[in-house]
Design a protein around this motif. Structure first.
Motif, PDB file in Angstrom:
ATOM      1  N   UNK A 252       0.839  -1.204   0.000  1.00 41.34           N
ATOM      2  CA  UNK A 252       0.000   0.000   0.000  1.00 41.34           C
ATOM      3  C   UNK A 252       0.875   1.255   0.000  1.00 41.34           C
ATOM      4  N   UNK A 253       1.977   1.230   0.734  1.00 39.80           N
ATOM      5  CA  UNK A 253       2.876   2.381   0.795  1.00 39.80           C
ATOM      6  C   UNK A 253       3.506   2.682  -0.558  1.00 39.80           C
ATOM      7  N   UNK A 254       3.808   1.645  -1.313  1.00 39.36           N
ATOM      8  CA  UNK A 254       4.381   1.858  -2.644  1.00 39.36           C
ATOM      9  C   UNK A 254       3.405   2.609  -3.542  1.00 39.36           C
ATOM     10  N   UNK A 255       2.144   2.222  -3.490  1.00 38.13           N
ATOM     11  CA  UNK A 255       1.122   2.904  -4.299  1.00 38.13           C
ATOM     12  C   UNK A 255       0.936   4.338  -3.824  1.00 38.13           C
ATOM     13  N   UNK A 256       0.848   4.522  -2.515  1.00 35.87           N
ATOM     14  CA  UNK A 256       0.661   5.871  -1.964  1.00 35.87           C
ATOM     15  C   UNK A 256       1.853   6.764  -2.299  1.00 35.87           C
ATOM     16  N   UNK A 257       3.060   6.208  -2.255  1.00 35.54           N
ATOM     17  CA  UNK A 257       4.257   6.986  -2.590  1.00 35.54           C
ATOM     18  C   UNK A 257       4.194   7.512  -4.015  1.00 35.54           C
ATOM     19  N   UNK A 258       3.823   6.667  -4.952  1.00 33.59           N
ATOM     20  CA  UNK A 258       3.738   7.095  -6.353  1.00 33.59           C
ATOM     21  C   UNK A 258       2.666   8.168  -6.516  1.00 33.59           C
ATOM     22  N   UNK A 259       1.535   7.998  -5.866  1.00 36.40           N
ATOM     23  CA  UNK A 259       0.448   8.999  -5.958  1.00 36.40           C
ATOM     24  C   UNK A 259       0.898  10.321  -5.338  1.00 36.40           C
TER      25      UNK A 259
END
Length: 111
Positions: A94-101
């Motif tokens: 989830x953190x990887x997705x949030x980081x990109x966003x």
């Protein structure tokens, strides 16, 4: 996806390797696509990961009383099986997705 996370969480070493690989991939994406420095991407990722960890920790926790397995000398409200490796993997994904966003939105905010 759930079965994959359970499989990867079976061993400490597979969990650690997956966390490191996914984290490095996410940081590499924001560095290459959005022009962040590696240190900035790493710092932002760490803050996001740590914050989301505390959001993910309570999911699916059953107390020892609810599970019917109270260990003598422990707090009855303590988790029976906290599944910390699985939660570390979910937090990482989830953190990887949030980081990109977040890295994509930051230039729009003028920061």
């Amino acid at each position: 996806m759930i079965q994959t996370v359970k499989f990867l969480a079976a061993s400490f070493w597979t969990t650690a390797a997956t966390v490191v690989a996914v984290s490095a991939l996410a940081i590499a994406v924001v560095v290459s696509l959005f022009g962040l420095r590696v240190s900035g991407g790493t710092a932002l990722y760490f803050i996001i990961w740590w914050t989301l960890l505390f959001a993910v920790l309570p999911f699916g926790v059953r107390s020892q009383v609810e599970a019917g397995e109270v260990v003598r000398g422990s707090e009855p409200g303590a988790p029976a099986a906290p599944a910390l490796r699985e939660k570390a993997l979910w937090t990482t994904l989830v953190s990887a997705v949030v980081l990109v966003v977040v890295a994509g939105v930051l230039p729009l905010s003028g920061l």
